[in-house]
Design an enzyme around this catalytic site. Sequence first.
Site, PDB file in Angstrom:
ATOM      1  N   CYS A   2     -15.613  18.157 -30.213  1.00 43.75           N
ATOM      2  CA  CYS A   2     -16.499  16.990 -30.203  1.00 43.75           C
ATOM      3  C   CYS A   2     -15.679  15.711 -30.003  1.00 43.75           C
ATOM      4  O   CYS A   2     -14.621  15.537 -30.594  1.00 43.75           O
ATOM      5  CB  CYS A   2     -17.313  16.828 -31.480  1.00 43.75           C
ATOM      6  SG  CYS A   2     -18.380  18.218 -31.820  1.00 43.75           S
ATOM      7  N   LYS A 492      -3.549  32.144 -20.122  1.00 43.64           N
ATOM      8  CA  LYS A 492      -3.982  31.186 -19.090  1.00 43.64           C
ATOM      9  C   LYS A 492      -5.058  31.819 -18.212  1.00 43.64           C
ATOM     10  O   LYS A 492      -6.059  31.198 -17.909  1.00 43.64           O
ATOM     11  CB  LYS A 492      -2.822  30.760 -18.183  1.00 43.64           C
ATOM     12  CG  LYS A 492      -1.854  29.734 -18.678  1.00 43.64           C
ATOM     13  CD  LYS A 492      -2.384  28.358 -18.910  1.00 43.64           C
ATOM     14  CE  LYS A 492      -3.017  28.242 -20.232  1.00 43.64           C
ATOM     15  NZ  LYS A 492      -2.289  27.847 -21.376  1.00 43.64           N
ATOM     16  N   HIS A 511       3.186  52.773 -24.828  1.00 38.98           N
ATOM     17  CA  HIS A 511       2.496  53.115 -26.073  1.00 38.98           C
ATOM     18  C   HIS A 511       1.014  52.739 -26.014  1.00 38.98           C
ATOM     19  O   HIS A 511       0.400  52.440 -27.028  1.00 38.98           O
ATOM     20  CB  HIS A 511       3.162  52.419 -27.260  1.00 38.98           C
ATOM     21  CG  HIS A 511       4.589  52.820 -27.444  1.00 38.98           C
ATOM     22  ND1 HIS A 511       4.960  54.084 -27.818  1.00 38.98           N
ATOM     23  CD2 HIS A 511       5.740  52.131 -27.247  1.00 38.98           C
ATOM     24  CE1 HIS A 511       6.284  54.159 -27.874  1.00 38.98           C
ATOM     25  NE2 HIS A 511       6.781  52.979 -27.523  1.00 38.98           N
TER      26      HIS A 511
END
Length: 615
Positions: A2, A492, A511
């Site tokens: 805000c 990003k 893994h």
Amino acid sequence: MCGIVGYIGEKDCFPILIKGLRRLEYRGYDSAGVAVFDGESTINILKKKGKVEDLLAFVGKDIPPGSTGIGHTRWATHGPPSDVNAHPHTARFGRLAMIHNGIIENYESLRTSLETNGHAFVSDTDTEVLIHLIDEVQNRTNASLSDAVQMALKEVEGAYAIALVDASEPDMLIAARKSSPLVIGVGEENEFYVASDATPIIEHTQNVIYLDDEEVAVMHRKKGLIIKNLQNTVITPEVHALEMQIEAIEKGGFQHFMLKEIFEQPNSILDSIRGRVSVSRSEINMSGIDAHWDKWNAAQRIIIIACGTSWHAGMIAEYLFEDFARIPVEVEYASEFRYRNPIIRSNDVVIAISQSGETADTLAAIKLAKDQGAHLFGVCNVVGSSIARETDSGAYTHAGPEIGVASTKAFTAQVTVLTLIALLVGKKKGLLSTQRFSRLLVELKAIPDKVQKLLEQDARIKEIAGHFVKSENALYLGRGVNFPVALEGALKLKEISYIHAEGYPSAEMKHGPIALIDEEMPVFFIATADDVYEKIVSNIQEVKARGGRLVALVSAGNQELKQLAEFVIEVPKTDQALAPLLTVVPLQLLSYHIAVMRDCNVDQPRNLAKSVTVE
Ligand code: G6P
């Protein structure tokens, strides 16, 4: 989260508010609204779901007249984005209007008791509860509006930056804050601006006051400014001169702020180094370290607290501090740290990293660590921000204002400053040889030019990006200092293009993530020359064998990976400790171009906000 803006003076305030909201839109863009007092009897409230442009379309030619007003751009917390939940909110049948950034945590109990006293609410917001509480307190006590604001705020738990206007007080604008930022601009005689940060103020005045927690400012067209705290003590404000330039907050010919900020990195990195490094004397000077050297020298541990991209900068710093200064490091998400009953000792140095300096979780984690006696060091970009003020000492990153929601130049500036600190501490502790220290300084000074070389490859990076526009997933792999860069590359991409992306240390691929690899899956490898290069080549082979689409970031001149990868991006050579300052740049550009080609709003990605002042 805000943005709030306000004005009182002699000028028409609507254009001032709208321009301010455009500058603050990075803080939230779910809805926008203004309240303009006509100076006689009416406060005109105009608000709309969507962006500032939607509000302007809604207002059309009916511009509300008046020279006192407030404006708000929202990042929704209580209640979905809608016209009715948009700020300003009102009480007293529209004669009292308020905007708010933050969260009132006890709003439910306040709302219930206000309802019992006959107050009715139209929105889902905590803000509407607060303005009704102020109204209720004033009715109950017959106090002045400013006293009622003080009393009401004492009943509130949580965070707020508020500004309000009252139709019965034509010459007054009131603002207050706690844990959410608020700056007052001091203009011509008895003319004042209020905003979440200095960007809406800069073109009107250079003189600003940073309000402190639990302070209430009464700005009066005839009587000037009076600041009191919630205990009713009058505060003498300190007026600061802004150093920011107006060009720094405009796009300057770039299509997006994010692209401008990526391209600013040669300069912003230089600005982070400027005045701190002397290559000829083989010296680093950082007053925040020197002044508290006893704390750093005695540190048994460094704890780094941060969120988002800043946390990735902290991860890189972990490698550097352990390598250069041999101090054990823990890197913590501020949001986890603060609720974990962490073990903090008086010989810990806690580094808080934050671009905005306002992130609520980081701020709360700082307070916790401070209460337990640790030495607090801030790495912030925004001068005068809450985190910069709450820490015992610190270093500004000097990246200049960052407007694009996805952080780019602030990240490289953070990594630069953290590198300097790690080098300085290592040297002062006698753990880095003069030779290595000097060599690293020379390399660091050369980084801005090398970033420039990378930016010159933009057209080719854009072409590579074109091959991945339709991807739905992506994997980023790196090792050592480039593992956090892989995390940052993935962040990003997901932030601005909405492609699901994950970053992993490349050896961990086997893994689990290897199960995801098929002919559709782009895998971005950071494979620059370092101690683990050969190991990464093996991982690349494993992906190739399974048909993954390989993009490799390699050191300039590397021939080997040209044979293996579909695309190769060459990165100028540097010391491996400094590689993140270079390897992150092509990943920023790739994400940017992919997002633009997918028609995404890169500067204001959905659901995100730049300054996260809620938990
Ligand atoms: C938000 C922003 C990120 C930023 C993070 C931490 O999520 O969108 O870009 O990294 O907050 O912010 P800070 O200001 O503390 O660095």
